[in-house]
Scaffold this active site. Structure first.
Site, short mmCIF file in Angstrom:
data_model
loop_
_atom_site.label_atom_id
_atom_site.label_comp_id
_atom_site.label_asym_id
_atom_site.label_seq_id
_atom_site.Cartn_x
_atom_site.Cartn_y
_atom_site.Cartn_z
N LYS A 204 1.30 3.65 12.00
CA LYS A 204 1.70 2.44 11.27
C LYS A 204 1.92 1.30 12.26
O LYS A 204 2.70 1.43 13.22
CB LYS A 204 2.99 2.76 10.51
CG LYS A 204 3.23 1.90 9.29
CD LYS A 204 4.39 2.48 8.49
CE LYS A 204 4.73 1.64 7.29
NZ LYS A 204 5.95 2.13 6.62
C1 E4P Z 1 6.56 0.64 3.60
O1 E4P Z 1 5.85 1.42 4.16
C2 E4P Z 1 7.98 0.50 3.85
O2 E4P Z 1 8.46 1.70 4.40
C3 E4P Z 1 8.80 0.30 2.61
O3 E4P Z 1 8.05 0.43 1.44
C4 E4P Z 1 9.74 -0.83 2.64
O4 E4P Z 1 10.50 -0.81 1.45
P1 E4P Z 1 11.88 -1.62 1.28
O5 E4P Z 1 11.53 -3.05 1.06
O6 E4P Z 1 12.48 -1.00 0.04
O7 E4P Z 1 12.66 -1.39 2.52
#
Ligand code: E4P
Length: 217
Positions: A87
């Protein structure tokens, strides 16, 4: 649409896996910290444990923000387990890293996507997944679903292979609307996935069926 769970909590990951609808897992440094997973060795071991608990892709995020650092970290993460997806944040060096990993056949997830332009750039750089954060756009009074629609149109226009991974999903209607628009994947909490189960008429109907069965026996 593929269902990913957005957590580093092993119990929740196992519960979603047992439901039989889970296609993968996404994590981020905040989710790892929330589970109290700190220190390089513990972090790597936790990613391995997640990979062993599920059969699909598991996104593991780099912490570096420079190209060389991302490459070094990403290669170490990818070497951990075949299910790991590296990522990478949507920044200039991140775009270069996406191209590097794509050329090496290593899967990537470009995170922190908040505009169609960013999603176009990530696809051009060969990202496997892009993660538009719809909940965080909703949080600032913008419509996250409009971004999913825009990216869907752009990717369809040019037949990009990059998959739209709707992220920052908060509730069931996000999931349903992403499915209507045609997001390839959604990642959300277990509560949103299990929320899809609920309907009062199902509960009422089942209670009636069981009561009628009892009367007839
Ligand atoms: C995406 O990969 C992130 O881990 C995640 O969806 C972020 O979500 P949040 O806005 O609820 O922290």
């Amino acid at each position: 649409m593929k269902f990913f769970i957005d957590t580093a909590n092993l119990d929740q990951i196992k519960e979603a896996e047992a439901l039989g609808v889970l296609d993968g897992v996404t994590t981020n440094p905040s989710l790892m910290a929330k589970e109290g997973i700190t220190g390089q060795e513990n972090i790597l071991n936790h990613y391995k444990a997640i990979c062993e608990a599920v059969s699909g892709d598991v996104s593991a995020e780099v912490i570096s923000v420079d190209f060389e650092g991302m490459v070094k970290e990403g290669e170490a993460l990818a070497a951990l387990h075949p299910q790991i997806v590296v990522k990478i944040p949507m920044i200039e060096d991140g775009v270069k890293a996406l191209r590097y990993f794509s050329d090496k056949g290593i899967k990537t997830n470009c995170t922190l996507i908040f505009s169609a332009g960013q999603a176009l750039l990530a696809a051009k750089a060969g990202a496997t997944y892009v993660s538009p954060f719809i909940g965080r756009l909703d949080d600032i009074s913008m419509d996250g679903l409009i971004l999913i629609e825009e990216i869907r149109d752009i990717y369809d226009n040019y037949a990009f292979d990059t998959e739209i991974l709707a992220a920052s999903v908060r509730h069931t209607m996000h999931i349903i609307n992403c499915a209507k628009i045609g997001a390839d994947v959604m990642t959300g909490p277990l509560s949103a996935i299990k929320g899809l189960l609920n309907h009062p008429l199902t509960d009422k109907g089942l209670a009636q069926f069981l009561a009628d069965h009892k009367k007839g026996n």
